[in-house]
Design a protein around this motif. Sequence first.
Motif, PDB file in Angstrom:
ATOM      1  N   THR A 209       0.838  -1.197   0.000  1.00  0.00           N
ATOM      2  CA  THR A 209       0.000   0.000   0.000  1.00  0.00           C
ATOM      3  C   THR A 209       0.871   1.245   0.000  1.00  0.00           C
ATOM      4  O   THR A 209       2.027   1.208   0.417  1.00  0.00           O
ATOM      5  N   TRP A 210       0.289   2.319  -0.485  1.00  0.00           N
ATOM      6  CA  TRP A 210       0.925   3.628  -0.499  1.00  0.00           C
ATOM      7  C   TRP A 210       0.005   4.616   0.190  1.00  0.00           C
ATOM      8  O   TRP A 210      -1.209   4.428   0.227  1.00  0.00           O
ATOM      9  N   THR A 211       0.583   5.698   0.685  1.00  0.00           N
ATOM     10  CA  THR A 211      -0.204   6.808   1.211  1.00  0.00           C
ATOM     11  C   THR A 211      -0.075   7.969   0.243  1.00  0.00           C
ATOM     12  O   THR A 211       1.032   8.350  -0.147  1.00  0.00           O
ATOM     13  N   VAL A 212      -1.235   8.520  -0.137  1.00  0.00           N
ATOM     14  CA  VAL A 212      -1.295   9.584  -1.133  1.00  0.00           C
ATOM     15  C   VAL A 212      -1.934  10.819  -0.501  1.00  0.00           C
ATOM     16  O   VAL A 212      -2.972  10.723   0.159  1.00  0.00           O
ATOM     17  N   TRP A 213      -1.313  11.976  -0.707  1.00  0.00           N
ATOM     18  CA  TRP A 213      -1.883  13.253  -0.267  1.00  0.00           C
ATOM     19  C   TRP A 213      -2.699  13.831  -1.422  1.00  0.00           C
ATOM     20  O   TRP A 213      -2.235  13.872  -2.576  1.00  0.00           O
ATOM     21  N   ILE A 214      -3.919  14.298  -1.103  1.00  0.00           N
ATOM     22  CA  ILE A 214      -4.746  14.994  -2.090  1.00  0.00           C
ATOM     23  C   ILE A 214      -5.139  16.337  -1.479  1.00  0.00           C
ATOM     24  O   ILE A 214      -5.780  16.388  -0.428  1.00  0.00           O
ATOM     25  N   ASP A 215      -4.744  17.423  -2.136  1.00  0.00           N
ATOM     26  CA  ASP A 215      -5.092  18.761  -1.669  1.00  0.00           C
ATOM     27  C   ASP A 215      -6.603  18.949  -1.684  1.00  0.00           C
ATOM     28  O   ASP A 215      -7.268  18.596  -2.670  1.00  0.00           O
ATOM     29  N   GLY A 216      -7.129  19.536  -0.622  1.00  0.00           N
ATOM     30  CA  GLY A 216      -8.554  19.820  -0.561  1.00  0.00           C
ATOM     31  C   GLY A 216      -9.011  20.714  -1.697  1.00  0.00           C
ATOM     32  O   GLY A 216     -10.062  20.488  -2.297  1.00  0.00           O
ATOM     33  N   TRP A 217      -8.208  21.725  -2.039  1.00  0.00           N
ATOM     34  CA  TRP A 217      -8.607  22.656  -3.097  1.00  0.00           C
ATOM     35  C   TRP A 217      -8.724  21.966  -4.443  1.00  0.00           C
ATOM     36  O   TRP A 217      -9.564  22.327  -5.257  1.00  0.00           O
TER      37      TRP A 217
ATOM     38  N   SER B 292      -8.475   3.296   2.220  1.00  0.00           N
ATOM     39  CA  SER B 292      -9.058   4.098   3.300  1.00  0.00           C
ATOM     40  C   SER B 292      -8.791   5.574   3.041  1.00  0.00           C
ATOM     41  O   SER B 292      -7.887   5.930   2.285  1.00  0.00           O
ATOM     42  N   ILE B 293      -9.597   6.418   3.709  1.00  0.00           N
ATOM     43  CA  ILE B 293      -9.509   7.871   3.513  1.00  0.00           C
ATOM     44  C   ILE B 293      -9.572   8.556   4.874  1.00  0.00           C
ATOM     45  O   ILE B 293     -10.422   8.222   5.701  1.00  0.00           O
ATOM     46  N   ALA B 294      -8.695   9.536   5.089  1.00  0.00           N
ATOM     47  CA  ALA B 294      -8.767  10.384   6.281  1.00  0.00           C
ATOM     48  C   ALA B 294      -8.775  11.836   5.830  1.00  0.00           C
ATOM     49  O   ALA B 294      -7.912  12.262   5.049  1.00  0.00           O
ATOM     50  N   ALA B 295      -9.771  12.594   6.299  1.00  0.00           N
ATOM     51  CA  ALA B 295      -9.792  14.037   6.052  1.00  0.00           C
ATOM     52  C   ALA B 295      -8.808  14.676   7.025  1.00  0.00           C
ATOM     53  O   ALA B 295      -8.756  14.308   8.205  1.00  0.00           O
ATOM     54  N   VAL B 296      -8.020  15.609   6.531  1.00  0.00           N
ATOM     55  CA  VAL B 296      -7.004  16.279   7.347  1.00  0.00           C
ATOM     56  C   VAL B 296      -7.437  17.724   7.577  1.00  0.00           C
ATOM     57  O   VAL B 296      -7.727  18.448   6.629  1.00  0.00           O
ATOM     58  N   HIS B 297      -7.481  18.116   8.830  1.00  0.00           N
ATOM     59  CA  HIS B 297      -7.816  19.473   9.228  1.00  0.00           C
ATOM     60  C   HIS B 297      -6.646  20.009  10.054  1.00  0.00           C
ATOM     61  O   HIS B 297      -5.986  19.244  10.763  1.00  0.00           O
TER      62      HIS B 297
ATOM     63  N   ALA C 293     -15.467  18.328   3.426  1.00  0.00           N
ATOM     64  CA  ALA C 293     -15.343  17.718   4.748  1.00  0.00           C
ATOM     65  C   ALA C 293     -16.185  18.485   5.764  1.00  0.00           C
ATOM     66  O   ALA C 293     -16.321  19.708   5.672  1.00  0.00           O
ATOM     67  N   ASP C 294     -16.742  17.760   6.717  1.00  0.00           N
ATOM     68  CA  ASP C 294     -17.525  18.400   7.777  1.00  0.00           C
ATOM     69  C   ASP C 294     -16.651  19.378   8.552  1.00  0.00           C
ATOM     70  O   ASP C 294     -15.500  19.074   8.874  1.00  0.00           O
ATOM     71  N   PRO C 295     -17.172  20.563   8.850  1.00  0.00           N
ATOM     72  CA  PRO C 295     -16.397  21.556   9.601  1.00  0.00           C
ATOM     73  C   PRO C 295     -16.020  21.041  10.991  1.00  0.00           C
ATOM     74  O   PRO C 295     -16.766  20.277  11.600  1.00  0.00           O
ATOM     75  N   ARG C 296     -14.875  21.476  11.464  1.00  0.00           N
ATOM     76  CA  ARG C 296     -14.390  21.138  12.803  1.00  0.00           C
ATOM     77  C   ARG C 296     -14.040  22.453  13.485  1.00  0.00           C
ATOM     78  O   ARG C 296     -13.471  23.346  12.868  1.00  0.00           O
ATOM     79  N   THR C 297     -14.318  22.545  14.762  1.00  0.00           N
ATOM     80  CA  THR C 297     -14.057  23.768  15.518  1.00  0.00           C
ATOM     81  C   THR C 297     -12.557  24.048  15.606  1.00  0.00           C
ATOM     82  O   THR C 297     -11.779  23.178  15.987  1.00  0.00           O
ATOM     83  N   GLY C 298     -12.153  25.264  15.232  1.00  0.00           N
ATOM     84  CA  GLY C 298     -10.780  25.723  15.399  1.00  0.00           C
ATOM     85  C   GLY C 298      -9.795  25.287  14.342  1.00  0.00           C
ATOM     86  O   GLY C 298      -8.614  25.653  14.400  1.00  0.00           O
TER      87      GLY C 298
ATOM     88  N   ALA D 180      -7.838  20.700   5.044  1.00  0.00           N
ATOM     89  CA  ALA D 180      -6.644  20.908   4.218  1.00  0.00           C
ATOM     90  C   ALA D 180      -6.558  19.927   3.050  1.00  0.00           C
ATOM     91  O   ALA D 180      -6.066  20.270   1.979  1.00  0.00           O
ATOM     92  N   GLY D 181      -7.007  18.693   3.274  1.00  0.00           N
ATOM     93  CA  GLY D 181      -6.903  17.687   2.222  1.00  0.00           C
ATOM     94  C   GLY D 181      -7.183  16.306   2.766  1.00  0.00           C
ATOM     95  O   GLY D 181      -7.765  16.149   3.845  1.00  0.00           O
ATOM     96  N   TYR D 182      -6.742  15.315   2.000  1.00  0.00           N
ATOM     97  CA  TYR D 182      -6.977  13.923   2.374  1.00  0.00           C
ATOM     98  C   TYR D 182      -5.663  13.139   2.384  1.00  0.00           C
ATOM     99  O   TYR D 182      -4.804  13.353   1.531  1.00  0.00           O
TER     100      TYR D 182
END
Length: 131
Positions: A2-10, A71-76, A109-114, A118-120
């Motif tokens: 497996t690899w980990t890939v960054w995807i910019d939110g924009w 799998s996917i993780a949203a990054v804030h 992505a759902d908003p998070r306080t504070g 940024a991306g995935y």
Amino acid sequence: MTWTVWIDGWQMQCCGADFVPGDLVSWTLLEVEPEDYADIVGGERADEIDFREEHHGQEEGHTPTSVEVVSIAAVHCRYEVSPGASDKVSHPVPGSTVLVPVEKADGRADPRTGVRFAGYLVTVRRTAEVP
């Protein structure tokens, strides 16, 4: 493997195609310098990033790679203007990362306080087929 890939939110918000775990996708994957992502995801996670996905024009010498989304993780993270900066450009604040596992990447992505989206970070597995 497996690899980990960054995807910019924009990029997703601009013209990315939604995807979910199990999808077969064809992405242009470019190698990264982990330190470029350390402020956004933290140093340890940045070291795990193998590639970034780029779909705004073909990068010379790079053809799309067929992968299966695992799998996917949203990054804030928090963004602030650096103290004493004259350009007033906000930058990621180290140590403010929040990772949220998600079942779909759609750029909204759902908003998070504070913190801001940024991306995935996407875990993928190379496939032999082109979707």
